[in-house]
Design an enzyme around this catalytic site. Sequence first.
Site, PDB file in Angstrom:
ATOM      1  N   ASP A 122       0.850  -1.199   0.000  1.00 55.50           N
ATOM      2  CA  ASP A 122       0.000   0.000   0.000  1.00 55.50           C
ATOM      3  C   ASP A 122       0.883   1.245   0.000  1.00 55.50           C
ATOM      4  O   ASP A 122       1.606   1.483   0.966  1.00 55.50           O
ATOM      5  CB  ASP A 122      -0.902  -0.044   1.246  1.00 55.50           C
ATOM      6  CG  ASP A 122      -1.684   1.247   1.435  1.00 55.50           C
ATOM      7  OD1 ASP A 122      -1.867   1.984   0.442  1.00 55.50           O
ATOM      8  OD2 ASP A 122      -2.113   1.504   2.579  1.00 55.50           O
ATOM      9  N   ASN A 131      -0.227   4.546  -0.459  1.00 49.09           N
ATOM     10  CA  ASN A 131      -0.826   5.837  -0.095  1.00 49.09           C
ATOM     11  C   ASN A 131      -1.619   5.819   1.207  1.00 49.09           C
ATOM     12  O   ASN A 131      -2.410   6.715   1.482  1.00 49.09           O
ATOM     13  CB  ASN A 131      -1.715   6.337  -1.241  1.00 49.09           C
ATOM     14  CG  ASN A 131      -2.884   5.400  -1.496  1.00 49.09           C
ATOM     15  OD1 ASN A 131      -2.859   4.247  -1.034  1.00 49.09           O
ATOM     16  ND2 ASN A 131      -3.881   5.864  -2.197  1.00 49.09           N
ATOM     17  N   ASP A 149      -1.640  -1.303  -3.970  1.00 52.36           N
ATOM     18  CA  ASP A 149      -1.913  -0.540  -5.190  1.00 52.36           C
ATOM     19  C   ASP A 149      -0.732  -0.625  -6.168  1.00 52.36           C
ATOM     20  O   ASP A 149       0.312  -1.197  -5.841  1.00 52.36           O
ATOM     21  CB  ASP A 149      -2.228   0.919  -4.834  1.00 52.36           C
ATOM     22  CG  ASP A 149      -1.249   1.469  -3.803  1.00 52.36           C
ATOM     23  OD1 ASP A 149      -0.038   1.394  -4.078  1.00 52.36           O
ATOM     24  OD2 ASP A 149      -1.683   1.919  -2.725  1.00 52.36           O
ATOM     25  N   HIS A 171      -3.571 -17.264  -5.395  1.00 51.83           N
ATOM     26  CA  HIS A 171      -4.466 -16.466  -4.537  1.00 51.83           C
ATOM     27  C   HIS A 171      -5.728 -17.232  -4.156  1.00 51.83           C
ATOM     28  O   HIS A 171      -6.510 -16.741  -3.355  1.00 51.83           O
ATOM     29  CB  HIS A 171      -4.828 -15.184  -5.287  1.00 51.83           C
ATOM     30  CG  HIS A 171      -5.625 -15.467  -6.529  1.00 51.83           C
ATOM     31  ND1 HIS A 171      -5.088 -16.149  -7.613  1.00 51.83           N
ATOM     32  CD2 HIS A 171      -6.918 -15.227  -6.837  1.00 51.83           C
ATOM     33  CE1 HIS A 171      -6.019 -16.287  -8.528  1.00 51.83           C
ATOM     34  NE2 HIS A 171      -7.138 -15.746  -8.095  1.00 51.83           N
ATOM     35  N   ASP A 172      -5.955 -18.401  -4.755  1.00 53.30           N
ATOM     36  CA  ASP A 172      -7.163 -19.192  -4.458  1.00 53.30           C
ATOM     37  C   ASP A 172      -6.886 -20.345  -3.506  1.00 53.30           C
ATOM     38  O   ASP A 172      -7.780 -21.158  -3.254  1.00 53.30           O
ATOM     39  CB  ASP A 172      -7.705 -19.823  -5.752  1.00 53.30           C
ATOM     40  CG  ASP A 172      -8.333 -18.818  -6.680  1.00 53.30           C
ATOM     41  OD1 ASP A 172      -8.793 -17.770  -6.194  1.00 53.30           O
ATOM     42  OD2 ASP A 172      -8.373 -19.087  -7.900  1.00 53.30           O
ATOM     43  N   ASP A 208      -8.552 -16.413 -16.859  1.00 55.50           N
ATOM     44  CA  ASP A 208      -9.379 -16.946 -15.779  1.00 55.50           C
ATOM     45  C   ASP A 208     -10.424 -17.923 -16.315  1.00 55.50           C
ATOM     46  O   ASP A 208     -11.095 -17.642 -17.301  1.00 55.50           O
ATOM     47  CB  ASP A 208     -10.093 -15.755 -15.105  1.00 55.50           C
ATOM     48  CG  ASP A 208     -10.796 -16.150 -13.837  1.00 55.50           C
ATOM     49  OD1 ASP A 208     -10.128 -16.682 -12.934  1.00 55.50           O
ATOM     50  OD2 ASP A 208     -12.016 -15.934 -13.734  1.00 55.50           O
ATOM     51  N   ASP A 223      -4.430 -10.504 -15.840  1.00 53.20           N
ATOM     52  CA  ASP A 223      -5.527 -11.457 -15.746  1.00 53.20           C
ATOM     53  C   ASP A 223      -6.576 -11.078 -16.784  1.00 53.20           C
ATOM     54  O   ASP A 223      -6.871  -9.895 -16.974  1.00 53.20           O
ATOM     55  CB  ASP A 223      -6.141 -11.382 -14.338  1.00 53.20           C
ATOM     56  CG  ASP A 223      -6.321 -12.754 -13.717  1.00 53.20           C
ATOM     57  OD1 ASP A 223      -7.090 -13.542 -14.299  1.00 53.20           O
ATOM     58  OD2 ASP A 223      -5.700 -13.028 -12.669  1.00 53.20           O
ATOM     59  N   GLU A 226      -6.389 -20.950 -17.120  1.00 53.97           N
ATOM     60  CA  GLU A 226      -6.786 -21.715 -15.926  1.00 53.97           C
ATOM     61  C   GLU A 226      -7.830 -22.756 -16.341  1.00 53.97           C
ATOM     62  O   GLU A 226      -8.912 -22.404 -16.813  1.00 53.97           O
ATOM     63  CB  GLU A 226      -7.380 -20.759 -14.891  1.00 53.97           C
ATOM     64  CG  GLU A 226      -7.634 -21.451 -13.552  1.00 53.97           C
ATOM     65  CD  GLU A 226      -8.633 -20.714 -12.668  1.00 53.97           C
ATOM     66  OE1 GLU A 226      -8.577 -20.889 -11.456  1.00 53.97           O
ATOM     67  OE2 GLU A 226      -9.476 -19.964 -13.207  1.00 53.97           O
ATOM     68  N   ASP A 245      -4.147   3.892   2.502  1.00 55.02           N
ATOM     69  CA  ASP A 245      -5.578   3.628   2.657  1.00 55.02           C
ATOM     70  C   ASP A 245      -5.837   2.165   3.051  1.00 55.02           C
ATOM     71  O   ASP A 245      -6.976   1.711   3.077  1.00 55.02           O
ATOM     72  CB  ASP A 245      -6.363   3.989   1.386  1.00 55.02           C
ATOM     73  CG  ASP A 245      -5.947   3.139   0.194  1.00 55.02           C
ATOM     74  OD1 ASP A 245      -5.003   2.327   0.325  1.00 55.02           O
ATOM     75  OD2 ASP A 245      -6.572   3.272  -0.879  1.00 55.02           O
TER      76      ASP A 245
HETATM   77  O1  TEU Z   1     -10.956 -19.379 -10.056  1.00 59.18           O
HETATM   78  C1  TEU Z   1     -11.692 -20.382 -10.730  1.00 59.18           C
HETATM   79  C2  TEU Z   1     -11.859 -21.626 -10.018  1.00 59.18           C
HETATM   80  O2  TEU Z   1     -11.842 -22.680 -10.587  1.00 59.18           O
HETATM   81  C3  TEU Z   1     -12.235 -21.515  -8.582  1.00 59.18           C
HETATM   82  O3  TEU Z   1     -13.385 -22.273  -8.397  1.00 59.18           O
HETATM   83  C4  TEU Z   1     -11.195 -22.041  -7.727  1.00 59.18           C
HETATM   84  O4  TEU Z   1     -11.096 -23.419  -7.926  1.00 59.18           O
HETATM   85  C5  TEU Z   1     -11.628 -21.741  -6.323  1.00 59.18           C
HETATM   86  O5  TEU Z   1     -11.483 -20.361  -6.119  1.00 59.18           O
HETATM   87  C6  TEU Z   1     -10.801 -22.483  -5.324  1.00 59.18           C
HETATM   88  O6  TEU Z   1     -11.334 -22.273  -4.087  1.00 59.18           O
HETATM   89  C7  TEU Z   1     -10.857 -18.171 -10.729  1.00 59.18           C
HETATM   90  C8  TEU Z   1     -10.072 -17.153  -9.939  1.00 59.18           C
HETATM   91  O7  TEU Z   1      -8.752 -17.588  -9.792  1.00 59.18           O
HETATM   92  C9  TEU Z   1     -10.779 -16.901  -8.641  1.00 59.18           C
HETATM   93  O8  TEU Z   1     -10.055 -16.034  -7.805  1.00 59.18           O
HETATM   94  C10 TEU Z   1     -12.130 -16.314  -8.963  1.00 59.18           C
HETATM   95  O9  TEU Z   1     -12.872 -16.165  -7.792  1.00 59.18           O
HETATM   96  C11 TEU Z   1     -12.904 -17.183  -9.947  1.00 59.18           C
HETATM   97  O10 TEU Z   1     -12.122 -17.618 -11.046  1.00 59.18           O
HETATM   98  C12 TEU Z   1     -14.059 -16.418 -10.535  1.00 59.18           C
HETATM   99  O11 TEU Z   1     -13.580 -15.454 -11.431  1.00 59.18           O
HETATM  100 CA    CA Z   2      -3.420   2.069  -1.324  1.00 58.14          CA
END
Ligand code: TEU
Ligand code: CA
Length: 558
Positions: free
Chosen positions: A20, A22, A28, A328-329, A198, A97, A255, A24
Amino acid sequence: MRKWWKEGVVYQIYPRSFMDSNGDGIGDIRGILAKLDYIQLLGADIIWLNPVYKSPNYDNGYDISDYYTIMEEFGTMADMEELIYEMHSREMKLIMDLVVNHTSDEHPWFIKSRASKKNDYRDFYCWRPAKNNREPNNWLSWFGGSVWDYDDKTGEYYLHLFGNKQPDLNWENSRVREEIYKMMRWWLDKGIDGFRMDTINMLSKTPGLPDAPDDGKDGYVFAGRHFLNGPCIHEYLQEMYNKVLGGYDIMTVGECPKTSTDEALKYIAEDRNELNMIFPLDLMEIDYGNGEKWNPVAFRPADFKDIINKWQLSMQNKGWNSISLMSHDQPRAVSRFGSDSAYREESAKMLATLELTLQGTPYIYQGEEIGMTNVAFNSIDDYREIETLNYFNDSLKHHRDREKTMKTIHRQSRDNARTPMQWDSSANAGFSRVTPWIKVNQNHKEINVRQALDDKHSIFHYYKKLIQLRNENIALIYGEYHPVPVADDFIFSYLRSFNQERFLVILNLGVVAAGFTLPDNIKYRRQKLLLCNYQVAESDNIREFSLRPFEARLIGIS
Ligand code: TEU
Ligand code: CA
């Protein structure tokens, strides 16, 4: 064929949680600019940036309301242009993405689409009337509940494979496709170097959107057979290639959950002109009991090796792999596949050795390079992401044990990956001057970048060394992959070879010390221990020795 995207190392940035600039509390683009030196020091040269487009943030940017505008909290288009410029001047590449299975319900296309049955945008999305006074079919959404939401205005349902604020675009409509291609060209012409696509294998649905076979349970049914790798998907991607991708020297990674190796080759075989690589996600489901994310079980190391061997061998000479242990998932890799307590350093380094020595492009997720771990918030109020919150509410509704629900969330929640990047030991982990949008992991006091940079034996420096070795040895990039048979389930070994150059990798996936014996048919005259995650290695003999908990060895042989 040699390609920059095969030789590079990717660093994934989840902008909301990275830095971050700035004050908040939200990461960013200027925060990323401030940390490019750090990423360069690590040695990664490609950044995959999670969505930064305008969005109401119901699913943290995976619900886009304007593809041509930067989300206000993240900065401006000028910041984005500066990021592209700064990265290119460092010979780094940037991939963005691409979220085109769905938009936000606040996208102008959807606002027009829902306004009336007869308008130019109605057919941009998938609308259906009720069937027997119910939803048009029995499909289960990825985020729980039905994939259908009723819209009063026109008395019909719209389809959403994910959240109800993420309506699916209708890819059968050529106007939708042309709009998406136009947008992709616009970004490529701005200078970005490719896309992470995605949920790209979900664009094409079975015509007629039929029910999925009943699974005997009460409720909606997972209907992957009707939307994963559907009938027109390759036609769409070939069209996308002809109209967009083929005109640029870029990197594409799609993906593709729940995709077989045969199906994968349809996406990535070079002569098919579709994508460069995919994320198949098999490894990410290894601990799903009954295929269910919220029913985690212990994974078997034999399955771990089998999945990797299967992908390595079936893509060899035919396609190209992506190598990643988290995103991130997902939960944090070290917590899931290693150990986040006594052997955190050793196991994180062992996993790093795996990631950087398999055949394929490695993806490092922010914080993985310092061994960041899962978090366990006591209160559900500290969780932010929609899938977790939906699961919690569903548990309440079904009167499941609260403590058990929280335990499952601690293990599986996507927020494990989304706590702020741990830059230093100060109150907000050096991520922000103010309280961040999601709490920091309290272990930032010990686990942080400052500490990692200062300690020459840190996980960070180990990654750096591995990346250097990969850059210096073509066999680690293009070399053939040969599994080395080992009886012990916890020991994983393979060879990478390119002409006379050979590398032997030996990994202990578990906490128990174990013996290793090199099969007789592997001949060598000279050996050199290139890297080991223990400070003193018993490097005298590689035919037979004992591996300590999570020990990893990379040995050059000739
Ligand atoms: O994730 C797609 C996906 O297959 C998800 O169901 C994933 O298996 C799940 O998040 C696991 O818990 C993509 C993105 O990476 C995710 O961040 C998004 O939320 C999703 O698409 C919808 O765009
Ligand atoms: Ca920020």
